[in-house]
Motif scaffolding. Structure first.
Motif, short mmCIF file in Angstrom:
data_model
loop_
_atom_site.label_atom_id
_atom_site.label_comp_id
_atom_site.label_asym_id
_atom_site.label_seq_id
_atom_site.Cartn_x
_atom_site.Cartn_y
_atom_site.Cartn_z
N VAL A 10 -2.77 3.52 8.04
CA VAL A 10 -2.76 2.64 6.79
C VAL A 10 -2.78 1.20 7.51
O VAL A 10 -3.50 0.18 6.86
CB VAL A 10 -1.85 3.28 5.70
N PRO B 212 0.90 -1.22 0.00
CA PRO B 212 -0.05 0.16 0.00
C PRO B 212 0.82 1.27 0.10
O PRO B 212 1.94 1.50 0.80
CB PRO B 212 -0.77 -0.03 1.21
N ALA C 254 -8.24 -4.38 8.34
CA ALA C 254 -9.29 -3.92 7.18
C ALA C 254 -10.44 -3.36 8.18
O ALA C 254 -11.14 -2.55 7.64
CB ALA C 254 -9.37 -4.54 6.18
N CYS D 240 2.22 4.54 1.22
CA CYS D 240 2.01 4.93 2.62
C CYS D 240 3.22 5.80 3.22
O CYS D 240 4.46 5.42 2.85
CB CYS D 240 1.77 3.86 3.45
N ARG E 30 -5.31 -1.27 5.84
CA ARG E 30 -5.25 -1.92 4.80
C ARG E 30 -4.55 -3.42 5.10
O ARG E 30 -4.11 -4.11 4.07
CB ARG E 30 -3.88 -1.52 3.85
#
Length: 452
Positions: free
Chosen positions: A259, A249, A263, A251, A268
């Motif tokens: 982040v 991801p 979830a 970031c 993420r």
């Protein structure tokens, strides 16, 4: 916090740690740069298939020519000089050697060197993460039984991540995620040694003049090295591997706690307690602000309101709930820090990270359609890239480990994006590297630790 004092005492007593380096590439050369400035270390020998490269590395890092003129390891031991050889087994067997550093990057070589170190009673710093991921848990167990240290290399990202995880747990914090940063876009998985330099913004001519290895740099770009390093972290810390592999991801450091949450909390992560790599690029190629491309991180949780208030009171960057924060290190210094592992092994009998479980594996995935008769060219090459996978899934699918994908001829077609399995190739079960891998699978498949 007294390694320097302990090293200085060894220097004063005339009993330095005697070190042998295998592989005088970039990592090894960076170690040489600081080894000559570290009290209590004696570089007794270097083994490289090209001895001239070792001599050049010593010259480049400021060692006087007289230092590497020893005619034998006995001479080197007695007068404090360095012996250069093309035979790593000769170096490992040298009388008086304390610690061996394997900086070769070749899995088969690393496994062979490790077994020789056990026979001769040498501690081993395994810079060779490829060998560690292929069979590290088994090798670590063999060293432990022999009363020796087998350790990851401090300065390389896996050991630094393991250190952050250990700090967090020793401080009582649950670890949500740990990992590193890199430059990632999805199409990088198809990169080859012919296309790698355009992604780094340099010409092939400049790369060649600088002695840059296209396969090695391509391994960093195509995701293989990230998978290898995160498998090593998972195996050393007990952290889990995401079922679908790394998500990369985008970031920056300020967004790590936001982040890298599960979830269900808006993050993420597939689940709490896993490894992950963050990208320094947005998916459209824009740079991420305050990226962590060269660094490492750990995300931790406050389990009580009081601890969450402490996060706030002392200015920690948190997620919107205030319950998650991150500690990170923006850079790593590769071989310049490697002496920390050498000193810990020889002086304290401790590792700076060691594989103790088989949580993660790295498997070969086709970069393009592959046909029967084609020969796989391994990590960073034209045929396959290495994807991180839970070890249980890898074993169930009989996936081909990336560390065994060099020189394998395909017996069946593999479509682009598919995992290459052991049914697609013919493994030589009598090969020492294959045998060692089989031993590791048998010993650890039933004893993988669950993520904490």
């Amino acid at each position: 916090m007294n390694l320097y004092r302990m090293l200085s005492r060894r220097a004063e007593n005339g009993s330095p740690i005697r070190v042998g380096l295998i592989g005088a590439g970039k990592f090894g050369t960076m170690f040489l740069a600081q080894a000559r400035r570290t009290p209590g270390l004696h570089l007794m020998g270097i083994a490289d298939l090209n001895p001239a490269r070792a001599e050049s590395a010593m010259a480049e890092t400021g060692w006087p020519a007289a230092q590497h003129g020893a005619d034998s390891f006995e001479d080197a031991r007695l007068d404090g000089t360095t012996r250069i050889t093309a035979d790593p087994m000769d170096l490992i067997a040298a009388d008086g050697l304390d610690v061996v550093i394997d900086a070769t990057g070749h899995p088969a070589a690393g496994i062979a060197h490790a077994r020789a170190c056990v026979r001769h009673g040498r501690h081993l710093v395994m810079v060779n993460v490829e060998a560690d991921v292929l069979a590290g848990p088994l090798l670590a167990r063999e060293f432990e039984k022999a009363g020796l240290v087998y350790t990851m290399a401090y300065g390389d990202q896996p050991a630094l991540i393991a250190e952050l995880v250990d700090w967090a747990r020793a401080s009582g914090f649950p670890v949500m995620a740990a990992g590193k940063g890199t430059k990632y876009l999805e199409h990088f998985h198809a990169s080859t040694p012919d296309t790698v330099w355009e992604h780094y913004g340099i010409t092939p001519q400049r790369a060649k003049a600088a002695g840059m290895n296209p396969k090695m740099f391509n391994s960093f770009l195509d995701g293989t090295k990230s998978g290898i390093e995160m498998a090593a972290v998972a195996n050393a810390t007990g952290l889990a591997v995401p079922p679908e592999g790394l998500a990369f991801p985008p970031c920056g450091v300020d967004d790590l706690p936001q982040v890298l949450r599960p979830a269900e909390l808006g993050g993420r992560l597939h689940h709490a307690g896993q490894v992950e790599v963050v990208s320094s690029l947005e998916r459209d190629g824009r740079p991420v602000g305050r990226d962590l491309r060269w660094g490492v991180y750990v995300v931790i949780e406050a389990e009580t309101d009081y601890v969450a208030r402490c996060f706030h009171d002392y200015g920690l960057q948190t997620d919107v709930s205030g319950n998650y924060t991150a500690l990170y290190r923006p850079y790593h210094m590769i071989g310049l820090e490697l002496g920390i592992s050498v000193a810990n092994a020889a002086l304290r009998g401790e590792s700076t990270g060691v594989s103790s479980a088989f949580n993660g594996d790295v498997v070969a995935v086709a970069k393009r359609d592959l046909n029967p008769g084609e020969e796989l060219d391994g990590e960073g090459g034209f045929c396959v890239w290495g994807r991180l996978m839970p070890a249980a899934d890898s074993l169930e699918q009989a996936a081909l480990p990336i560390g065994l994908a060099q020189g394998m001829q395909l017996a069946a077609p593999v479509r682009k994006g598919e995992v290459v399995t052991q049914r697609h190739v013919s493994l030589d079960e009598s090969d020492p590297t294959v045998r060692t891998r089989r031993e590791m699978e048998k010993a650890f498949a039933a004893t993988r630790t669950a993520a904490e």
